[in-house]
Design a protein around this motif. Structure first.
Motif, PDB file in Angstrom:
ATOM      1  N   GLN A  71       0.833  -1.201   0.000  1.00 42.74           N
ATOM      2  CA  GLN A  71       0.000   0.000   0.000  1.00 42.74           C
ATOM      3  C   GLN A  71       0.871   1.256   0.000  1.00 42.74           C
ATOM      4  OE1 GLN A  71      -2.138   0.577   3.658  1.00 42.74           O
ATOM      5  NE2 GLN A  71      -3.696   1.841   2.697  1.00 42.74           N
ATOM      6  N   ARG A  72       2.009   1.220   0.662  1.00 41.24           N
ATOM      7  CA  ARG A  72       2.895   2.388   0.775  1.00 41.24           C
ATOM      8  C   ARG A  72       3.869   2.531  -0.388  1.00 41.24           C
ATOM      9  NH1 ARG A  72       4.150   1.729   7.194  1.00 41.24           N
ATOM     10  NH2 ARG A  72       2.129   2.504   7.889  1.00 41.24           N
ATOM     11  N   ALA A  73       3.934   1.560  -1.278  1.00 46.78           N
ATOM     12  CA  ALA A  73       4.883   1.597  -2.408  1.00 46.78           C
ATOM     13  C   ALA A  73       4.597   2.809  -3.284  1.00 46.78           C
ATOM     14  CB  ALA A  73       4.799   0.316  -3.215  1.00 46.78           C
ATOM     15  N   ARG A  74       5.651   3.468  -3.703  1.00 49.08           N
ATOM     16  CA  ARG A  74       5.513   4.658  -4.541  1.00 49.08           C
ATOM     17  C   ARG A  74       5.979   4.446  -5.976  1.00 49.08           C
ATOM     18  NH1 ARG A  74       1.912   5.511  -2.139  1.00 49.08           N
ATOM     19  NH2 ARG A  74       1.937   6.283  -0.035  1.00 49.08           N
ATOM     20  N   ASN A  75       6.577   3.275  -6.254  1.00 48.43           N
ATOM     21  CA  ASN A  75       7.008   2.980  -7.619  1.00 48.43           C
ATOM     22  C   ASN A  75       6.981   1.464  -7.810  1.00 48.43           C
ATOM     23  OD1 ASN A  75       9.632   1.765  -6.971  1.00 48.43           O
ATOM     24  ND2 ASN A  75      10.285   3.839  -6.450  1.00 48.43           N
ATOM     25  N   PRO A  76       7.091   1.001  -9.050  1.00 45.19           N
ATOM     26  CA  PRO A  76       7.008  -0.436  -9.315  1.00 45.19           C
ATOM     27  C   PRO A  76       8.079  -1.275  -8.618  1.00 45.19           C
ATOM     28  CG  PRO A  76       6.594   0.761 -11.332  1.00 45.19           C
ATOM     29  CD  PRO A  76       7.055   1.775 -10.322  1.00 45.19           C
ATOM     30  N   LEU A  77       9.287  -0.757  -8.439  1.00 45.89           N
ATOM     31  CA  LEU A  77      10.320  -1.516  -7.731  1.00 45.89           C
ATOM     32  C   LEU A  77       9.893  -1.819  -6.303  1.00 45.89           C
ATOM     33  CD1 LEU A  77      13.701   0.065  -8.871  1.00 45.89           C
ATOM     34  CD2 LEU A  77      13.053  -2.332  -9.039  1.00 45.89           C
ATOM     35  N   GLN A  78       9.412  -0.799  -5.594  1.00 44.79           N
ATOM     36  CA  GLN A  78       8.956  -0.998  -4.215  1.00 44.79           C
ATOM     37  C   GLN A  78       7.745  -1.928  -4.175  1.00 44.79           C
ATOM     38  OE1 GLN A  78       8.117   2.960  -2.826  1.00 44.79           O
ATOM     39  NE2 GLN A  78      10.283   3.494  -2.594  1.00 44.79           N
ATOM     40  N   ALA A  79       6.835  -1.765  -5.124  1.00 46.07           N
ATOM     41  CA  ALA A  79       5.620  -2.581  -5.135  1.00 46.07           C
ATOM     42  C   ALA A  79       5.949  -4.050  -5.373  1.00 46.07           C
ATOM     43  CB  ALA A  79       4.648  -2.067  -6.196  1.00 46.07           C
ATOM     44  N   LEU A  80       6.795  -4.339  -6.365  1.00 41.83           N
ATOM     45  CA  LEU A  80       7.128  -5.737  -6.642  1.00 41.83           C
ATOM     46  C   LEU A  80       7.931  -6.356  -5.504  1.00 41.83           C
ATOM     47  CD1 LEU A  80       7.939  -5.797 -10.454  1.00 41.83           C
ATOM     48  CD2 LEU A  80       5.963  -6.760  -9.272  1.00 41.83           C
ATOM     49  N   ALA A  81       8.812  -5.587  -4.863  1.00 38.90           N
ATOM     50  CA  ALA A  81       9.544  -6.106  -3.701  1.00 38.90           C
ATOM     51  C   ALA A  81       8.560  -6.469  -2.593  1.00 38.90           C
ATOM     52  CB  ALA A  81      10.577  -5.087  -3.217  1.00 38.90           C
ATOM     53  N   ALA A  82       7.543  -5.631  -2.368  1.00 39.76           N
ATOM     54  CA  ALA A  82       6.528  -5.927  -1.345  1.00 39.76           C
ATOM     55  C   ALA A  82       5.725  -7.165  -1.718  1.00 39.76           C
ATOM     56  CB  ALA A  82       5.603  -4.717  -1.162  1.00 39.76           C
ATOM     57  N   VAL A  83       5.405  -7.329  -3.003  1.00 42.15           N
ATOM     58  CA  VAL A  83       4.672  -8.516  -3.464  1.00 42.15           C
ATOM     59  C   VAL A  83       5.503  -9.774  -3.225  1.00 42.15           C
ATOM     60  CG1 VAL A  83       3.853  -9.717  -5.537  1.00 42.15           C
ATOM     61  CG2 VAL A  83       3.188  -7.344  -5.127  1.00 42.15           C
ATOM     62  N   VAL A  84       6.792  -9.724  -3.563  1.00 36.53           N
ATOM     63  CA  VAL A  84       7.670 -10.886  -3.364  1.00 36.53           C
ATOM     64  C   VAL A  84       7.694 -11.278  -1.890  1.00 36.53           C
ATOM     65  CG1 VAL A  84      10.086 -11.643  -3.401  1.00 36.53           C
ATOM     66  CG2 VAL A  84       9.100 -10.525  -5.403  1.00 36.53           C
ATOM     67  N   GLU A  85       7.827 -10.313  -1.001  1.00 46.34           N
ATOM     68  CA  GLU A  85       7.885 -10.623   0.432  1.00 46.34           C
ATOM     69  C   GLU A  85       6.555 -11.145   0.970  1.00 46.34           C
ATOM     70  OE1 GLU A  85      10.391 -10.975   2.441  1.00 46.34           O
ATOM     71  OE2 GLU A  85      11.804 -10.352   0.905  1.00 46.34           O
ATOM     72  N   ALA A  86       5.445 -10.680   0.415  1.00 52.31           N
ATOM     73  CA  ALA A  86       4.118 -11.082   0.910  1.00 52.31           C
ATOM     74  C   ALA A  86       3.581 -12.341   0.237  1.00 52.31           C
ATOM     75  CB  ALA A  86       3.126  -9.937   0.700  1.00 52.31           C
ATOM     76  N   THR A  87       4.315 -12.906  -0.693  1.00 53.48           N
ATOM     77  CA  THR A  87       3.818 -14.017  -1.515  1.00 53.48           C
ATOM     78  C   THR A  87       3.185 -15.169  -0.730  1.00 53.48           C
ATOM     79  OG1 THR A  87       5.242 -13.501  -3.382  1.00 53.48           O
ATOM     80  CG2 THR A  87       4.505 -15.770  -3.197  1.00 53.48           C
ATOM     81  N   PRO A  88       3.738 -15.626   0.389  1.00 51.22           N
ATOM     82  CA  PRO A  88       3.098 -16.755   1.083  1.00 51.22           C
ATOM     83  C   PRO A  88       1.663 -16.476   1.540  1.00 51.22           C
ATOM     84  CG  PRO A  88       5.322 -16.466   1.886  1.00 51.22           C
ATOM     85  CD  PRO A  88       5.014 -15.278   1.020  1.00 51.22           C
ATOM     86  N   ARG A  89       1.268 -15.222   1.633  1.00 44.38           N
ATOM     87  CA  ARG A  89      -0.074 -14.874   2.091  1.00 44.38           C
ATOM     88  C   ARG A  89      -1.105 -14.841   0.965  1.00 44.38           C
ATOM     89  NH1 ARG A  89       0.002 -12.700   7.353  1.00 44.38           N
ATOM     90  NH2 ARG A  89      -2.221 -12.992   7.203  1.00 44.38           N
ATOM     91  N   PHE A  90      -0.647 -14.841  -0.291  1.00 42.12           N
ATOM     92  CA  PHE A  90      -1.584 -14.819  -1.408  1.00 42.12           C
ATOM     93  C   PHE A  90      -2.195 -16.197  -1.601  1.00 42.12           C
ATOM     94  CE2 PHE A  90       1.209 -11.217  -2.577  1.00 42.12           C
ATOM     95  CZ  PHE A  90       0.246 -10.235  -2.634  1.00 42.12           C
ATOM     96  N   THR A  91      -3.395 -16.251  -2.198  1.00 36.32           N
ATOM     97  CA  THR A  91      -4.134 -17.485  -2.428  1.00 36.32           C
ATOM     98  C   THR A  91      -4.084 -17.837  -3.912  1.00 36.32           C
ATOM     99  OG1 THR A  91      -5.651 -16.874  -0.662  1.00 36.32           O
ATOM    100  CG2 THR A  91      -6.400 -18.565  -2.185  1.00 36.32           C
ATOM    101  N   PRO A  92      -3.783 -19.093  -4.250  1.00 33.90           N
ATOM    102  CA  PRO A  92      -3.844 -19.478  -5.670  1.00 33.90           C
ATOM    103  C   PRO A  92      -5.247 -19.277  -6.224  1.00 33.90           C
ATOM    104  CG  PRO A  92      -2.717 -21.149  -4.380  1.00 33.90           C
ATOM    105  CD  PRO A  92      -3.317 -20.170  -3.396  1.00 33.90           C
ATOM    106  N   TRP A  93      -5.352 -18.934  -7.510  1.00 37.41           N
ATOM    107  CA  TRP A  93      -6.654 -18.644  -8.132  1.00 37.41           C
ATOM    108  C   TRP A  93      -7.629 -19.801  -8.030  1.00 37.41           C
ATOM    109  CZ3 TRP A  93      -8.833 -14.273  -9.223  1.00 37.41           C
ATOM    110  CH2 TRP A  93      -8.058 -13.161  -9.482  1.00 37.41           C
ATOM    111  N   GLY A  94      -7.187 -21.024  -8.083  1.00 34.01           N
ATOM    112  CA  GLY A  94      -8.102 -22.153  -8.089  1.00 34.01           C
ATOM    113  C   GLY A  94      -8.618 -22.557  -6.727  1.00 34.01           C
ATOM    114  N   ARG A  95      -8.056 -22.046  -5.663  1.00 34.69           N
ATOM    115  CA  ARG A  95      -8.427 -22.481  -4.326  1.00 34.69           C
ATOM    116  C   ARG A  95      -9.701 -21.778  -3.860  1.00 34.69           C
ATOM    117  NH1 ARG A  95      -3.893 -21.856  -0.109  1.00 34.69           N
ATOM    118  NH2 ARG A  95      -2.963 -23.379  -1.490  1.00 34.69           N
TER     119      ARG A  95
END
Length: 170
Positions: A71-95
């Motif tokens: 939410q606090r990311a101000r550019n794509p580098l920060q946003a993708l780094a946050a996505v990479v770190e948060a990945t275990p919390r995301f749900t696969p589309w089929g679940r």
């Protein structure tokens, strides 16, 4: 990419620095945002300067704590780094689950843009969903000359596992 400063430069092999989420984000942008391998560093520079476009229809008022760095990311580098770190919390589309958040990341070229879409699978659309855009968002008006690349959870899971082989950290 290394010579441009987007990946840490230290010794190679056993003495090398551990790759960070920021390094991984730069590699993802270089790979999916560039028109060819030779322009990867230029693509990272260009994407890093793309502003976060605020959209009043997709406000970030209620997000779980683990999404605050995104939410606090101000550019794509920060946003993708946050996505990479948060990945275990995301749900696969089929679940079929009310927990977690589903993820899609879109890269647009040659007119640069990136969009991150998050949806809570336990709530009906559009009750809970967020769209975060950088640069020119073209979700509704992609033309025949645009290249659109969609990244999904399996890619981010592989990157996260490479960075954190001991297991989830989010």
């Amino acid at each position: 990419m290394r010579e441009a400063g987007f990946i840490q430069t230290t010794k190679r092999g056993r003495g090398a620095a551990e790759m960070t989420a920021e390094d991984a984000a730069a590699l993802l942008i270089g790979l999916y945002g560039a028109r060819d391998p030779a322009s990867a560093a230029d693509a990272v520079n260009a994407f890093a300067e793309l502003p976060h476009k605020k959209d009043p229809d997709h406000e970030w008022d209620e997000v779980p704590d683990w999404l605050v760095p995104l939410q606090r990311a101000r550019n794509p580098l920060q946003a993708l780094a946050a996505v990479v770190e948060a990945t275990p919390r995301f749900t696969p589309w089929g679940r079929a689950s009310g927990e977690g958040v589903r993820l899609h990341v879109y890269f647009y070229r040659p007119r640069l843009g990136m969009t991150i879409e998050l949806v809570n699978p336990g709530r009906p659309r559009p009750d809970w969903g967020h769209v975060m855009s950088f640069g020119e968002e073209r979700r509704e008006f992609v033309n025949a000359y645009d290249v659109v690349t969609r990244l999904q959870l399996p890619l981010f899971s592989a990157v996260h596992r490479a960075l954190h082989p001991q297991g989830p950290t989010a």
